[in-house]
Design a protein around this motif. Sequence first.
Motif, PDB file in Angstrom:
ATOM      1  N   ASP A   1       0.867  -1.176   0.000  1.00 32.09           N
ATOM      2  CA  ASP A   1       0.000   0.000   0.000  1.00 32.09           C
ATOM      3  C   ASP A   1       0.905   1.228   0.000  1.00 32.09           C
ATOM      4  OD1 ASP A   1      -1.798   2.002   0.287  1.00 32.09           O
ATOM      5  OD2 ASP A   1      -2.797   1.201   2.080  1.00 32.09           O
ATOM      6  N   LYS A   2       1.147   1.766  -1.178  1.00 37.92           N
ATOM      7  CA  LYS A   2       2.122   2.844  -1.333  1.00 37.92           C
ATOM      8  C   LYS A   2       1.588   4.192  -0.831  1.00 37.92           C
ATOM      9  CE  LYS A   2       4.192   0.392  -5.224  1.00 37.92           C
ATOM     10  NZ  LYS A   2       3.226  -0.721  -5.205  1.00 37.92           N
ATOM     11  N   THR A   3       0.325   4.215  -0.424  1.00 33.25           N
ATOM     12  CA  THR A   3      -0.208   5.453   0.165  1.00 33.25           C
ATOM     13  C   THR A   3       0.188   5.586   1.636  1.00 33.25           C
ATOM     14  OG1 THR A   3      -2.307   4.429   0.858  1.00 33.25           O
ATOM     15  CG2 THR A   3      -2.198   5.353  -1.377  1.00 33.25           C
ATOM     16  N   LYS A   4       0.708   4.512   2.221  1.00 35.69           N
ATOM     17  CA  LYS A   4       1.144   4.532   3.623  1.00 35.69           C
ATOM     18  C   LYS A   4       2.662   4.584   3.672  1.00 35.69           C
ATOM     19  CE  LYS A   4      -2.860   1.916   5.277  1.00 35.69           C
ATOM     20  NZ  LYS A   4      -3.339   0.653   5.907  1.00 35.69           N
ATOM     21  N   SER A   5       3.201   5.715   4.115  1.00 40.24           N
ATOM     22  CA  SER A   5       4.654   5.906   4.074  1.00 40.24           C
ATOM     23  C   SER A   5       5.396   4.907   4.950  1.00 40.24           C
ATOM     24  CB  SER A   5       5.014   7.339   4.493  1.00 40.24           C
ATOM     25  OG  SER A   5       4.535   7.617   5.794  1.00 40.24           O
ATOM     26  N   ALA A   6       4.831   4.548   6.105  1.00 37.34           N
ATOM     27  CA  ALA A   6       5.499   3.588   7.001  1.00 37.34           C
ATOM     28  C   ALA A   6       5.597   2.215   6.345  1.00 37.34           C
ATOM     29  CB  ALA A   6       4.751   3.493   8.333  1.00 37.34           C
ATOM     30  N   GLU A   7       4.541   1.814   5.651  1.00 35.62           N
ATOM     31  CA  GLU A   7       4.550   0.516   4.963  1.00 35.62           C
ATOM     32  C   GLU A   7       5.523   0.519   3.788  1.00 35.62           C
ATOM     33  OE1 GLU A   7       1.455  -2.318   2.472  1.00 35.62           O
ATOM     34  OE2 GLU A   7       0.744  -1.266   4.268  1.00 35.62           O
TER      35      GLU A   7
END
Length: 516
Positions: free
Chosen positions: A160-166
């Motif tokens: 999920d590239k919208t979540k910076s931590a992931e």
Amino acid sequence: MGNSGVPMAVDDWIGASRADDNDFKDLVEEVFEEYIANEIPIRLIHISKDSQGPNFKLVDRTFVKEHFKLVPNEIYEEFRDKRLVDREDSIRERVKKTLRYAIFSHRWLSSEPSYQDMSTEPMKFRAESEPKWKKLQEFCRKAKDDHGCEFAWSDTCCIDKTKSAELDESIRSMFRWYRNSYICIAHLSETRNLAALERQQKGEKGGGAKVDNWFTRGWTLQELLAPPQIKFYGTNWEPLVPLDESKSDRVNDTIMLKIENITYIPLEDLKSFTPGTNRVPEKMLWASKRRTTRIEDIAYSLIGIFDVSLMIAYGEGNRAFFRLIEEIIKRYDKWDVFLWSGKCSHYNAALPYAPCCYPVGYRETLVKRRHEVNNEEELNTAHCDIGDRLFELTNHGLRIKVLRLSVALQHTREELHNSRYLTFKSVELRNDVVVRHIGTKREPHTTWAIAILDYWVSSNFMNLGFIDNTRNFTAFLLSMDEHASPDARWKKEMTEEVIKIQLVDHYRNPLDQLYL
């Protein structure tokens, strides 16, 4: 009374045995859970079949843990009566063997399935799907049918590239995820068959001669080296080497020798690569012809190759590569990290701008044992250190000791906007040094010198460097503007090629400590 202690001893032994047994069962469970939490991707594609055909869906680590919930007990039963040298490692390897997944390596299309496109409910394979879905379906089909994997991972849709931590965790873990995969399926979309790959490595004209884009991308370098097993598929998803000949191409010399010629990567590394901060120029060469869409990925795609850790910060531009070199230098003590030419980093003139600054053809010097030496060079290398091994990046720049040789500028020619040829002389040099200097033209009163990097230094005379006249030595070009008060010091100049010099005779002098 005399025998009263015997049953107690037996009871104690049984109790201790049960306690050990329970401890071992707990250990198996802990290793199993730790492996899922740390060693496999955050999400996987689960591939299944029903009466209507194959399905795939996106699942998380909780699903994987539940799917394999019986595995800890199976491992416990298998190992409980065995004497294991290292119990945790044995359990971990057994878990890895069971929790196997296929991982995808490919050249992205203009449109790819994203995390948002995927579903946690089963999705059918459809023949009429658009190209991006056809590719993902073919990958899943090969993972299941050719390699027996019911789990798979693709970088396009499993993050999920919208979540910076992931995204940060995924990039930093990427090498490890490829390393822990059962099989890497590599799709060479521009290579129809093995003959086409042959033409690529020979550089022949005509169809198939153009190197497949897969070999030109930054991320596919670690995808080539990290997995224990890799299988190459061509344009039409046919294996380049038949499956009955090899399930994994890692052990197939026919294809690996061709890839060695295309990539400059030695066969031994293609067969079994160990990451680490060693052989820096050689590994940089492997990356030198590769491109990434985001400039930061030039550095991030090499994190696993060099086994270093970097914070992910998209938007920092080329500073990412500077930080990579900075981390490498903290753990690397050989002079050849400075064996580069061309454009320097914006953040330190002694460090390179990108992997493409490192030259083709360099291999690390083999140090022979003292009783095996055959000439003066081998003797010096066996008895002495080569170059400064205590260099360090400081708030004053790169601190490094060099063997400095003064030279005089004889003439300048072919002056262009930002470069010109400079010719230098010295009585110590066998031949004039001719370099293409890059950057602003220096003032007439500039003082010039050659900073020799790969000199010998004896442990008995740590501040004295020496070279002989038997071979070429590597050097920086230095300049100093003594009118630039108060900061009149030596500076490294950019040159188009790495400077090589050879002397008339032996040369020995005290070392200069520079801050570049």
